[in-house]
Write a protein that holds these residues in place. Structure first.
Motif, PDB file in Angstrom:
ATOM      1  N   ASP A  83       7.679   1.719 -12.525  1.00  0.00           N
ATOM      2  CA  ASP A  83       8.357   1.247 -11.324  1.00  0.00           C
ATOM      3  C   ASP A  83       7.974   2.136 -10.146  1.00  0.00           C
ATOM      4  O   ASP A  83       8.452   3.257 -10.028  1.00  0.00           O
ATOM      5  CB  ASP A  83       9.871   1.275 -11.563  1.00  0.00           C
ATOM      6  N   ARG A  84       7.106   1.644  -9.292  1.00  0.00           N
ATOM      7  CA  ARG A  84       6.688   2.363  -8.082  1.00  0.00           C
ATOM      8  C   ARG A  84       7.118   1.499  -6.918  1.00  0.00           C
ATOM      9  O   ARG A  84       6.504   0.465  -6.650  1.00  0.00           O
ATOM     10  CB  ARG A  84       5.175   2.575  -8.079  1.00  0.00           C
ATOM     11  N   GLN A  85       8.188   1.909  -6.246  1.00  0.00           N
ATOM     12  CA  GLN A  85       8.717   1.016  -5.223  1.00  0.00           C
ATOM     13  C   GLN A  85       9.298   1.754  -4.035  1.00  0.00           C
ATOM     14  O   GLN A  85       9.703   2.901  -4.118  1.00  0.00           O
ATOM     15  CB  GLN A  85       9.755   0.072  -5.814  1.00  0.00           C
ATOM     16  N   PHE A  86       9.321   1.015  -2.924  1.00  0.00           N
ATOM     17  CA  PHE A  86      10.084   1.398  -1.756  1.00  0.00           C
ATOM     18  C   PHE A  86      11.445   0.735  -1.913  1.00  0.00           C
ATOM     19  O   PHE A  86      11.516  -0.472  -2.149  1.00  0.00           O
ATOM     20  CB  PHE A  86       9.418   0.906  -0.466  1.00  0.00           C
ATOM     21  N   ASN A  87      12.505   1.516  -1.822  1.00  0.00           N
ATOM     22  CA  ASN A  87      13.857   0.988  -1.935  1.00  0.00           C
ATOM     23  C   ASN A  87      14.468   0.890  -0.546  1.00  0.00           C
ATOM     24  O   ASN A  87      14.583   1.900   0.153  1.00  0.00           O
ATOM     25  CB  ASN A  87      14.717   1.912  -2.808  1.00  0.00           C
TER      26      ASN A  87
ATOM     27  N   ASP B 113       0.849  -1.189   0.000  1.00  0.00           N
ATOM     28  CA  ASP B 113       0.000   0.000   0.000  1.00  0.00           C
ATOM     29  C   ASP B 113       0.893   1.250   0.000  1.00  0.00           C
ATOM     30  O   ASP B 113       2.128   1.140  -0.072  1.00  0.00           O
ATOM     31  CB  ASP B 113      -0.991  -0.012   1.169  1.00  0.00           C
ATOM     32  N   ASP B 114       0.297   2.414   0.078  1.00  0.00           N
ATOM     33  CA  ASP B 114       1.057   3.669   0.030  1.00  0.00           C
ATOM     34  C   ASP B 114       2.051   3.825   1.182  1.00  0.00           C
ATOM     35  O   ASP B 114       2.955   4.662   1.114  1.00  0.00           O
ATOM     36  CB  ASP B 114       0.110   4.875   0.027  1.00  0.00           C
ATOM     37  N   TYR B 115       1.878   3.044   2.239  1.00  0.00           N
ATOM     38  CA  TYR B 115       2.758   3.121   3.407  1.00  0.00           C
ATOM     39  C   TYR B 115       3.825   2.030   3.423  1.00  0.00           C
ATOM     40  O   TYR B 115       4.603   1.929   4.362  1.00  0.00           O
ATOM     41  CB  TYR B 115       1.934   3.064   4.697  1.00  0.00           C
ATOM     42  N   GLY B 116       3.832   1.177   2.398  1.00  0.00           N
ATOM     43  CA  GLY B 116       4.825   0.117   2.314  1.00  0.00           C
ATOM     44  C   GLY B 116       4.431  -1.165   3.013  1.00  0.00           C
ATOM     45  O   GLY B 116       5.267  -2.042   3.221  1.00  0.00           O
ATOM     46  N   ILE B 117       3.159  -1.302   3.356  1.00  0.00           N
ATOM     47  CA  ILE B 117       2.665  -2.501   4.031  1.00  0.00           C
ATOM     48  C   ILE B 117       2.087  -3.457   2.978  1.00  0.00           C
ATOM     49  O   ILE B 117       1.378  -3.038   2.059  1.00  0.00           O
ATOM     50  CB  ILE B 117       1.565  -2.133   5.065  1.00  0.00           C
ATOM     51  N   ARG B 118       2.357  -4.747   3.136  1.00  0.00           N
ATOM     52  CA  ARG B 118       1.845  -5.744   2.198  1.00  0.00           C
ATOM     53  C   ARG B 118       0.315  -5.753   2.211  1.00  0.00           C
ATOM     54  O   ARG B 118      -0.307  -5.727   3.270  1.00  0.00           O
ATOM     55  CB  ARG B 118       2.358  -7.132   2.562  1.00  0.00           C
TER      56      ARG B 118
ATOM     57  N   SER C 244      15.072   3.588   3.975  1.00  0.00           N
ATOM     58  CA  SER C 244      14.147   3.176   2.937  1.00  0.00           C
ATOM     59  C   SER C 244      13.475   4.427   2.394  1.00  0.00           C
ATOM     60  O   SER C 244      13.206   5.367   3.144  1.00  0.00           O
ATOM     61  CB  SER C 244      13.095   2.227   3.526  1.00  0.00           C
ATOM     62  N   PHE C 245      13.221   4.460   1.090  1.00  0.00           N
ATOM     63  CA  PHE C 245      12.529   5.599   0.506  1.00  0.00           C
ATOM     64  C   PHE C 245      11.670   5.149  -0.662  1.00  0.00           C
ATOM     65  O   PHE C 245      11.929   4.122  -1.282  1.00  0.00           O
ATOM     66  CB  PHE C 245      13.508   6.706   0.084  1.00  0.00           C
ATOM     67  N   ARG C 246      10.652   5.915  -0.948  1.00  0.00           N
ATOM     68  CA  ARG C 246       9.724   5.626  -2.040  1.00  0.00           C
ATOM     69  C   ARG C 246      10.198   6.345  -3.293  1.00  0.00           C
ATOM     70  O   ARG C 246      10.584   7.512  -3.252  1.00  0.00           O
ATOM     71  CB  ARG C 246       8.326   6.097  -1.651  1.00  0.00           C
ATOM     72  N   GLN C 247      10.157   5.628  -4.418  1.00  0.00           N
ATOM     73  CA  GLN C 247      10.549   6.216  -5.700  1.00  0.00           C
ATOM     74  C   GLN C 247       9.610   5.697  -6.782  1.00  0.00           C
ATOM     75  O   GLN C 247       9.375   4.494  -6.887  1.00  0.00           O
ATOM     76  CB  GLN C 247      11.989   5.843  -6.034  1.00  0.00           C
ATOM     77  N   ASP C 248       9.072   6.621  -7.576  1.00  0.00           N
ATOM     78  CA  ASP C 248       8.200   6.269  -8.698  1.00  0.00           C
ATOM     79  C   ASP C 248       8.859   6.727  -9.986  1.00  0.00           C
ATOM     80  O   ASP C 248       9.214   7.899 -10.120  1.00  0.00           O
ATOM     81  CB  ASP C 248       6.841   6.964  -8.560  1.00  0.00           C
ATOM     82  N   VAL C 249       9.028   5.790 -10.928  1.00  0.00           N
ATOM     83  CA  VAL C 249       9.666   6.099 -12.208  1.00  0.00           C
ATOM     84  C   VAL C 249       8.862   5.425 -13.315  1.00  0.00           C
ATOM     85  O   VAL C 249       8.585   4.227 -13.246  1.00  0.00           O
ATOM     86  CB  VAL C 249      11.131   5.591 -12.251  1.00  0.00           C
TER      87      VAL C 249
ATOM     88  N   LYS D 175       1.970  -1.128  -9.833  1.00  0.00           N
ATOM     89  CA  LYS D 175       1.673  -1.409  -8.422  1.00  0.00           C
ATOM     90  C   LYS D 175       2.918  -1.151  -7.565  1.00  0.00           C
ATOM     91  O   LYS D 175       4.054  -1.365  -7.994  1.00  0.00           O
ATOM     92  CB  LYS D 175       1.229  -2.863  -8.245  1.00  0.00           C
ATOM     93  N   ILE D 176       2.673  -0.722  -6.349  1.00  0.00           N
ATOM     94  CA  ILE D 176       3.781  -0.432  -5.423  1.00  0.00           C
ATOM     95  C   ILE D 176       4.358  -1.751  -4.899  1.00  0.00           C
ATOM     96  O   ILE D 176       3.616  -2.675  -4.554  1.00  0.00           O
ATOM     97  CB  ILE D 176       3.290   0.441  -4.249  1.00  0.00           C
TER      98      ILE D 176
END
Length: 190
Positions: free
Chosen positions: A131-135, A26-31, A118-123, A46-47
């Motif tokens: 690519d919408r991911q938490f790195n 989700d938007d907070y990085g939770i499965r 950890s940080f969120r990046q959308d490319v 999808k994130i």
């Protein structure tokens, strides 16, 4: 720069990536409880979560890799030491250790790896590859030489060691071969 294009390890397999399922977040990085194939998660934007490793030798030189030209994400460009997606049900650290073995054939048993942030990046790579991911970003200082690196030719076609100051210059140089996605993380790794 010192490059190594000789130490390829045999039997490299890129099928893992095409077949792998990844947890949707989700938007907070939770499965969310949903998982999708790597291709589908990017097609739908999808994130999800990935790992990044900055691997330094004892002289504080950063290992960079040139990504295989066969990859769908940034083919042929320079990248940090290691990047990879976290498979469904896998922890961040488990993914990191798996990727170390898959991409660079490193045994992580004697490596002191530190989680940094950890940080969120959308490319948007292309309209069908978002690519919408938490790195999850890690660093490791390890006693190795470029000759110790045995990379998977399905994922990596070249490796090099550069002083971190050179990497920092590359990050902000729009004409460098380095992927543009490292600007946000670079300042916090230093």
């Amino acid at each position: 720069m010192t490059t190594n294009i000789i130490n390829k390890f045999p039997g490299g397999d890129n099928d893992h990536h095409a077949e792998a399922f990844i947890d949707v977040l989700d938007d907070y990085g939770i499965r969310t409880g949903e998982s999708m194939s790597r291709n589908k998660i990017h097609e739908l934007g999808k994130i999800h979560r990935a790992v990044h490793l900055y691997l330094f030798d004892k002289s504080n030189h950063l290992l960079l890799q040139r990504r295989s030209y066969a990859l769908d994400h940034y083919p042929g460009v320079l990248s940090i030491s290691l990047t990879g997606h976290i498979d469904a049900g896998e922890s961040s650290s488990e993914a990191l250790y798996r990727e170390l073995k898959e991409e660079l054939n490193f045994n992580s048993n004697h490596m002191k790896i530190e989680f940094l942030f950890s940080f969120r990046q959308d490319v948007v790579i292309s309209p069908r590859n978002i690519d919408r991911q938490f790195n999850d970003v890690y660093a490791c200082w390890h006693d190795f030489s470029i000759q110790d690196v045995m990379f998977n030719p399905n994922e990596v076609c070249e490796v090099t060691l550069v002083p971190f100051s050179v990497f920092q210059s590359m990050v902000y140089d729009p004409t460098s071969d380095l992927s543009h996605v490292y600007k946000r993380a670079c300042a916090d790794v230093a």
